[in-house]
Scaffold this motif. Structure first.
Motif, PDB file in Angstrom:
ATOM      1  N   ARG A 199       0.828  -1.205   0.000  1.00 49.26           N
ATOM      2  CA  ARG A 199       0.000   0.000   0.000  1.00 49.26           C
ATOM      3  C   ARG A 199       0.862   1.256   0.000  1.00 49.26           C
ATOM      4  O   ARG A 199       0.377   2.350  -0.278  1.00 49.26           O
ATOM      5  CB  ARG A 199      -0.931   0.001   1.208  1.00 49.26           C
ATOM      6  CG  ARG A 199      -2.027  -1.067   1.107  1.00 49.26           C
ATOM      7  CD  ARG A 199      -2.978  -1.008   2.277  1.00 49.26           C
ATOM      8  NE  ARG A 199      -4.043  -1.992   2.124  1.00 49.26           N
ATOM      9  CZ  ARG A 199      -5.212  -1.762   1.526  1.00 49.26           C
ATOM     10  NH1 ARG A 199      -5.455  -0.563   1.013  1.00 49.26           N
ATOM     11  NH2 ARG A 199      -6.124  -2.699   1.439  1.00 49.26           N
ATOM     12  N   GLN A 200       2.124   1.120   0.330  1.00 51.14           N
ATOM     13  CA  GLN A 200       3.052   2.244   0.291  1.00 51.14           C
ATOM     14  C   GLN A 200       4.460   1.707   0.077  1.00 51.14           C
ATOM     15  O   GLN A 200       4.792   0.610   0.505  1.00 51.14           O
ATOM     16  CB  GLN A 200       2.996   3.061   1.580  1.00 51.14           C
ATOM     17  CG  GLN A 200       3.423   2.282   2.813  1.00 51.14           C
ATOM     18  CD  GLN A 200       3.252   3.047   4.098  1.00 51.14           C
ATOM     19  OE1 GLN A 200       2.174   3.149   4.636  1.00 51.14           O
ATOM     20  NE2 GLN A 200       4.349   3.618   4.587  1.00 51.14           N
ATOM     21  N   GLU A 201       5.278   2.466  -0.618  1.00 42.82           N
ATOM     22  CA  GLU A 201       6.669   2.124  -0.875  1.00 42.82           C
ATOM     23  C   GLU A 201       7.445   3.401  -1.157  1.00 42.82           C
ATOM     24  O   GLU A 201       6.871   4.404  -1.589  1.00 42.82           O
ATOM     25  CB  GLU A 201       6.818   1.184  -2.073  1.00 42.82           C
ATOM     26  CG  GLU A 201       6.361  -0.251  -1.847  1.00 42.82           C
ATOM     27  CD  GLU A 201       7.333  -1.054  -0.984  1.00 42.82           C
ATOM     28  OE1 GLU A 201       8.369  -0.518  -0.574  1.00 42.82           O
ATOM     29  OE2 GLU A 201       7.020  -2.234  -0.709  1.00 42.82           O
ATOM     30  N   GLY A 202       8.759   3.350  -0.926  1.00 45.54           N
ATOM     31  CA  GLY A 202       9.642   4.382  -1.453  1.00 45.54           C
ATOM     32  C   GLY A 202      10.080   3.908  -2.827  1.00 45.54           C
ATOM     33  O   GLY A 202       9.505   4.234  -3.848  1.00 45.54           O
ATOM     34  N   LEU A 203      11.121   3.092  -2.842  1.00 39.54           N
ATOM     35  CA  LEU A 203      11.536   2.355  -4.034  1.00 39.54           C
ATOM     36  C   LEU A 203      12.156   1.059  -3.524  1.00 39.54           C
ATOM     37  O   LEU A 203      13.306   1.039  -3.072  1.00 39.54           O
ATOM     38  CB  LEU A 203      12.541   3.146  -4.872  1.00 39.54           C
ATOM     39  CG  LEU A 203      12.987   2.462  -6.172  1.00 39.54           C
ATOM     40  CD1 LEU A 203      11.791   2.104  -7.041  1.00 39.54           C
ATOM     41  CD2 LEU A 203      13.959   3.338  -6.941  1.00 39.54           C
ATOM     42  N   PRO A 204      11.398  -0.050  -3.555  1.00 32.80           N
ATOM     43  CA  PRO A 204      11.843  -1.277  -2.883  1.00 32.80           C
ATOM     44  C   PRO A 204      13.026  -1.945  -3.557  1.00 32.80           C
ATOM     45  O   PRO A 204      13.034  -2.176  -4.767  1.00 32.80           O
ATOM     46  CB  PRO A 204      10.601  -2.172  -2.925  1.00 32.80           C
ATOM     47  CG  PRO A 204       9.794  -1.655  -4.072  1.00 32.80           C
ATOM     48  CD  PRO A 204      10.066  -0.183  -4.135  1.00 32.80           C
ATOM     49  N   VAL A 205      14.010  -2.294  -2.754  1.00 34.52           N
ATOM     50  CA  VAL A 205      15.166  -3.029  -3.240  1.00 34.52           C
ATOM     51  C   VAL A 205      14.738  -4.369  -3.816  1.00 34.52           C
ATOM     52  O   VAL A 205      15.283  -4.842  -4.819  1.00 34.52           O
ATOM     53  CB  VAL A 205      16.194  -3.232  -2.109  1.00 34.52           C
ATOM     54  CG1 VAL A 205      17.317  -4.158  -2.549  1.00 34.52           C
ATOM     55  CG2 VAL A 205      16.774  -1.896  -1.674  1.00 34.52           C
ATOM     56  N   ALA A 206      13.725  -4.991  -3.205  1.00 39.77           N
ATOM     57  CA  ALA A 206      13.282  -6.309  -3.661  1.00 39.77           C
ATOM     58  C   ALA A 206      12.826  -6.271  -5.118  1.00 39.77           C
ATOM     59  O   ALA A 206      13.090  -7.209  -5.886  1.00 39.77           O
ATOM     60  CB  ALA A 206      12.157  -6.822  -2.768  1.00 39.77           C
ATOM     61  N   LEU A 207      12.123  -5.218  -5.516  1.00 38.95           N
ATOM     62  CA  LEU A 207      11.682  -5.107  -6.913  1.00 38.95           C
ATOM     63  C   LEU A 207      12.889  -4.975  -7.833  1.00 38.95           C
ATOM     64  O   LEU A 207      12.947  -5.620  -8.899  1.00 38.95           O
ATOM     65  CB  LEU A 207      10.753  -3.910  -7.078  1.00 38.95           C
ATOM     66  CG  LEU A 207      10.361  -3.569  -8.523  1.00 38.95           C
ATOM     67  CD1 LEU A 207       9.655  -4.746  -9.198  1.00 38.95           C
ATOM     68  CD2 LEU A 207       9.491  -2.316  -8.562  1.00 38.95           C
ATOM     69  N   MET A 208      13.861  -4.173  -7.453  1.00 39.83           N
ATOM     70  CA  MET A 208      15.037  -3.996  -8.295  1.00 39.83           C
ATOM     71  C   MET A 208      15.842  -5.290  -8.394  1.00 39.83           C
ATOM     72  O   MET A 208      16.395  -5.610  -9.452  1.00 39.83           O
ATOM     73  CB  MET A 208      15.889  -2.842  -7.770  1.00 39.83           C
ATOM     74  CG  MET A 208      15.191  -1.478  -7.905  1.00 39.83           C
ATOM     75  SD  MET A 208      16.248  -0.078  -7.468  1.00 39.83           S
ATOM     76  CE  MET A 208      16.263  -0.221  -5.693  1.00 39.83           C
ATOM     77  N   GLU A 209      15.891  -6.051  -7.307  1.00 38.17           N
ATOM     78  CA  GLU A 209      16.569  -7.349  -7.352  1.00 38.17           C
ATOM     79  C   GLU A 209      15.849  -8.297  -8.310  1.00 38.17           C
ATOM     80  O   GLU A 209      16.483  -9.016  -9.095  1.00 38.17           O
ATOM     81  CB  GLU A 209      16.626  -7.953  -5.955  1.00 38.17           C
ATOM     82  CG  GLU A 209      17.606  -7.272  -5.022  1.00 38.17           C
ATOM     83  CD  GLU A 209      17.659  -7.898  -3.652  1.00 38.17           C
ATOM     84  OE1 GLU A 209      18.676  -7.729  -2.956  1.00 38.17           O
ATOM     85  OE2 GLU A 209      16.672  -8.557  -3.262  1.00 38.17           O
TER      86      GLU A 209
END
Length: 381
Positions: free
Chosen positions: A287-297
């Motif tokens: 429901r909220q994020e900054g910029l997740p490391v998990a997505l970039m991984e």
């Protein structure tokens, strides 16, 4: 600067969250000829990354008393004396710059710094302001302009900083950090190994997510979407990597939905890069994020993703190009997007290849250079 500047990175904890992982990634790429990096953290039971930081040559200080959390890592109450320990640390180590992460330790540092050598203050904003608790917003509001500079992890986060709390000029810098997956396994063998290690069928359609089990990650919506997906694709599996206060509640919810047998709660893992090849699709129901490391991984690993249209995620993933974007809190939309990818392997391949290509922009070393450029700017003032 002829001599090295001693810099303290201050965080709430050193668990396996995305913000904490950024510290480790950046520490491995810091310019140690110019900066002597140390790390301090408040919560002693959140220390999973402390050994890796030490191994990277970083001196680590725990500000919480050892007895304030259990020996098994169970959360306790934050030691109320940690601000006093922070003040003593600032006075003893005479840092030239303090770089804060997370709003509560940051507010304490802003109040204490003038009495302990007045180091320069840089803050990294990981989330949008309106998602903070009321007390946290007030602490930020009263102290925020004491920052010499602010780094935002995404443009969405930068836009969330209230105008009244900003200082004039180039005070906020947006830095898209990146993952550090050098040496991570990939290919068919890595896929087979990951599935064997997780106990997953080699031929199943597997959706996975990485994140703390907390309300803002909203795995409850993901479970509801998986239940709908499982009705259409009975062989589908869901893997939740992470731990947190909602673990028991989410397990109970999976049982209520009748999908407990197709959901794997993998817990907190130190080997996430080795597990990603075992997935067909990565997802975040946040429901909220900054910029997740998990997505970039996940994108770096060549996975197509289905994520909510929140925070900085639309900045790095274009809908229909590297993955699919869905509204937050909408199980039907999330299930439909996952179902679309479940039934279309060529689409998964195309989106995954595009995600890997886009991920070439994610450069952890370049991000650390950008951070150090901010350091240089404030130290010259």
């Amino acid at each position: 600067m002829s001599a090295r500047t001693r810099v303290l990175w201050l965080a709430k904890g050193l668990g396996r969250g995305g913000a904490e992982q950024l510290l480790l990634n950046c520490a491995r790429h810091a310019d140690t000829s110019r900066y002597e990096i140390e790390v301090a953290y408040v919560l002693p039971w959140k220390d999973a990354l402390a050994p890796a930081l030490t191994e990277a040559g970083v001196r680590v200080h725990c500000l919480g008393a050892p007895g304030s959390g259990s020996a098994t890592g169970t959360p306790g109450r934050a030691d109320p004396r940690w601000p006093l320990r922070l003040r003593r640390l600032l006075a003893a180590r005479r840092y030239g710059l303090v770089h804060t992460h997370m709003p509560v330790p940051a507010a304490a540092a802003r109040l204490l710094a003038p009495t302990a050598g007045s180091p320069r203050l840089v803050h990294t904003e990981h989330n949008v302001w309106d998602r903070y608790r009321t007390a946290t917003r007030w602490a930020n509001a009263l102290t925020y302009r004491r920052n010499d500079a602010v780094i935002a992890v995404s443009h969405a986060v930068e836009r969330g900083i209230p105008a009244a709390r900003r200082r004039p000029g180039a005070w906020v810098t947006v830095v898209h950090h990146g993952p550090d997956l050098s040496g991570a396994p990939e290919g068919p063998a890595a896929r087979a190994d990951a599935r064997t290690g997780l106990g997953l069928p080699q031929d199943a359609f597997v959706v996975g997510t990485v994140g703390n089990l907390t309300p803002k990650k909203d795995q409850a919506t993901l479970l509801a979407a998986h239940a709908e997906l499982h009705r259409r694709h009975p062989g589908a599996r869901l893997v939740l990597i992470g731990s947190g206060p909602l673990d028991g509640q989410l397990r109970a919810r999976a049982a209520e939905l009748g999908v407990a047998g197709s959901v794997l709660f993998a817990g907190s893992r130190s080997d996430v890069p080795a597990l990603l090849p075992g997935l067909d699709v990565f997802t975040l129901s946040s429901r909220q994020e900054g910029l997740p490391v998990a997505l970039m991984e996940a994108m770096t690993s060549g996975l197509p993703s289905v994520v909510t249209r929140v925070g900085g995620m639309p900045e790095v993933l274009d809908d229909g190009e590297q993955g699919l974007l869905v509204p937050p809190g909408d199980p039907a939309a999330l299930a439909a997007a996952l179902g679309r990818l479940a039934g279309d392997p060529p689409l998964r391949d195309r989106l995954g290849a595009a995600a890997r290509k886009r991920a070439e922009r994610f450069d952890v070393a370049g991000a650390q250079r950008a951070v150090e450029a901010v350091y240089e700017q404030v130290l010259r003032r």
